[in-house]
Scaffold this active site. Structure first.
Site, PDB file in Angstrom:
ATOM      1  N   ASP A  93     -62.205 -24.610 -60.570  1.00 45.76           N
ATOM      2  CA  ASP A  93     -61.983 -24.785 -62.002  1.00 45.76           C
ATOM      3  C   ASP A  93     -60.625 -24.195 -62.405  1.00 45.76           C
ATOM      4  O   ASP A  93     -60.231 -23.126 -61.937  1.00 45.76           O
ATOM      5  CB  ASP A  93     -63.106 -24.070 -62.758  1.00 45.76           C
ATOM      6  CG  ASP A  93     -63.084 -24.337 -64.243  1.00 45.76           C
ATOM      7  OD1 ASP A  93     -63.145 -25.509 -64.627  1.00 45.76           O
ATOM      8  OD2 ASP A  93     -63.003 -23.353 -65.011  1.00 45.76           O
ATOM      9  N   GLU A 127     -61.373 -21.673 -41.329  1.00 42.15           N
ATOM     10  CA  GLU A 127     -62.234 -20.953 -40.387  1.00 42.15           C
ATOM     11  C   GLU A 127     -63.636 -21.563 -40.314  1.00 42.15           C
ATOM     12  O   GLU A 127     -64.401 -21.262 -39.396  1.00 42.15           O
ATOM     13  CB  GLU A 127     -62.349 -19.488 -40.800  1.00 42.15           C
ATOM     14  CG  GLU A 127     -61.037 -18.719 -40.797  1.00 42.15           C
ATOM     15  CD  GLU A 127     -61.212 -17.314 -41.342  1.00 42.15           C
ATOM     16  OE1 GLU A 127     -62.345 -16.785 -41.275  1.00 42.15           O
ATOM     17  OE2 GLU A 127     -60.223 -16.742 -41.853  1.00 42.15           O
TER      18      GLU A 127
END
Length: 514
Positions: A188, A239
């Site tokens: 956002d 990752e």
């Protein structure tokens, strides 16, 4: 294709009138049947309730209205079993004023937490001319007279991203949810985290252009330091295999929007041009071409949006009634034909219009802070109609009243009514999503955009075939040459014969070229 779920309005499992995670989990078979690839869930965190969940109290928890962390983990597991990924909404620009940091800062101006927000000493006037997007100044006073910054509601104090503790805490939040199997985040206000370090006046007051914030808001949005945040977040997501970041970037300059999706930053940045374009071929052609050009310069796909929880529903925006429905169906085929990613807001596939909400029932701070001058966003957040009963299947029998009132005629749009009806808007979306997967040139081809009078054509050349989407935005039937096959049309009145397609007003057709 990503399906946006406004959790509070999707499905209520326990009868309290509020949609929840268990309700969404029970509806996963519907989303799999529809043919979407992922779902993005609007904020599910404990909230102060001032702005539909975007005023977050605790980023590593679930609001009890929606369930608990175990419910979210079960949703992620079930979604994966039916081939869906789950993307969460994260809100890094501001917290709730009930957040423990802000409460500590109110109690002690010298505490470390105070440095994580933008405070200014007591004075007669606010520190600068910045305005809230929800109306009025972007500065409010604390009980002891200090000023604090909120670019949205006063209950949403802006974080100070120049304090390293803010960045460190959000990195913990990302890992908390990624460790629970989520597939990424919609971010956002991704363009707003950093503010001008000297808090200088903006060149102009809040007056964004049609397509977003521009130079008049130079001190509050799009500061260069924000890109370092996304590089760090991208490294964290890297990752975790098959995860993504998509940013809400409401800037007028699409070249600036595209920078947020450079190879080492976010995977996608939402393009809102179609959502804000007028119904005419020139506007739509410019929206498509400019987005393809801008994102092409950084090698990123365009993420197309026609509607969301902040904007008027397409059917109403395009004229309402039968006219609006026809245009919304045609626009849906156009968006789903474009190369890149498509984002669908829950209820678009049902052809929902903007609902009228009585003033006394409205919850949106835009309406409340403007004294009713701005209608607010409640009308696009009405609960989802699942069947044609009085409660439209949103809640179980005997439930409390829904959090927003459901219109008396809402059942006419219900999933149960449209699912088995050929030609319904729901079936149109389902078929389009299936054909989009079967003909990858739509999503991955090289697009060429042309106009001819009232007719807009997008031609996508893929490795194995070339497809076209042709939209007639005029008031008269258009004749379109067709040397191949008609795949799908938005109107039953589309006819093909002798190498020509008769395309009625406000309709679209998908073609495969020979």
């Amino acid at each position: 294709m990503v399906y946006q779920v406004y959790l509070r309005s999707f499905a209520d499992s326990n009868g309290d009138g509020i949609g929840d995670l268990a309700g969404l989990r029970a509806r996963l078979p519907y989303l799999a049947w529809l043919g979407v690839d992922a779902l993005w869930i609007n904020p599910h965190y404990p909230s102060g309730g001032a702005d539909g969940g975007y005023d977050v109290v605790d980023y590593r928890a679930v609001d009890p209205d929606y369930g608990d962390v175990a419910d979210l983990e079960a949703l992620v597991d079930d979604a994966r079993r039916v081939g869906l990924r789950v993307v969460l909404d994260v809100v890094p620009n501001h917290t709730s004023d009930q957040h423990r940091w802000f409460q500590a800062a109110l109690a002690d101006p010298d505490c470390p937490e105070a440095g994580r927000y933008h405070f200014a000493p007591p004075s007669e006037e606010p520190p600068n001319n910045w305005q809230s997007l929800f109306g009025g100044p972007a500065w409010s006073r604390t009980p002891d007279g200090r000023w604090y910054l909120h670019l949205f509601a006063p209950e949403q104090p802006d974080l100070n991203w120049r304090d390293p503790e803010v960045a460190a805490d959000f990195e913990q939040t990302l890992r908390f949810w990624l460790d629970r199997g989520v597939s990424g985040f919609r971010v956002d206000v991704a363009y707003g985290l950093y503010k001008d370090a000297a808090l200088r006046d903006n060149p102009g007051f809040y007056a964004p252009t049609l397509f977003g914030h521009g130079p008049e808001q130079a001190m509050t949005w799009n500061q260069p330091e924000v890109h370092d945040v996304w590089r760090r977040w991208r490294s964290i997501c890297d990752e975790y295999p098959d995860t993504m970041l998509v940013g809400e970037v409401c800037l007028a300059d699409l070249d600036q929007v595209a920078l947020y999706s450079r190879p080492d930053e976010m995977h996608q940045a939402l393009s809102f041009r179609l959502l804000k374009s007028a119904w005419d071929p020139a506007s739509f052609a410019a929206a498509i071409s400019s987005a393809l050009d801008a994102f092409g310069t950084v090698g990123a796909p365009v993420s197309w949006v026609l509607g969301n929880h902040d904007k008027e529903r397409q059917v109403t925006r395009f004229g309402g009634g039968a006219l609006g429905r026809a245009r919304a169906r045609a626009a849906a085929l156009l968006m789903l034909a474009l190369p890149g990613s498509a984002y669908l807001y829950a209820g678009e596939e049902l052809g929902l219009p903007q609902a009228a909400v009585a003033d006394e029932a409205k919850r949106d701070p835009i309406f409340l802070r403007s004294g009713g001058a701005r209608a607010g966003r409640d009308g696009c957040r009405i609960p989802m109609p699942w069947n044609a009963t009085d409660g439209v299947g949103f809640s179980p029998d005997g439930a409390a009243e829904p959090w927003l009132p459901i219109p008396a005629d809402w059942g006419r749009y219900a999933v149960s009514r449209q699912a088995g009806r050929n030609g319904s808007t729901l079936q149109l979306y389902r078929r389009a999503l299936a054909l989009r997967k079967a003909h990858p040139a739509f999503a991955t081809g090289t697009a060429t955009v042309t106009t001819n009078g009232d007719v807009l054509t997008v031609r996508c050349a893929g490795e194995e075939e070339t497809v076209r989407c042709v939209v007639n935005m005029g008031a008269e039937t258009a004749l379109v040459s067709c040397s191949g096959t008609v795949l799908l049309s938005s109107s039953r009145r589309v006819h093909s014969a002798g190498g020509t397609v008769a395309l009625p007003p406000n309709s679209a057709v998908w073609l495969v070229e020979d």
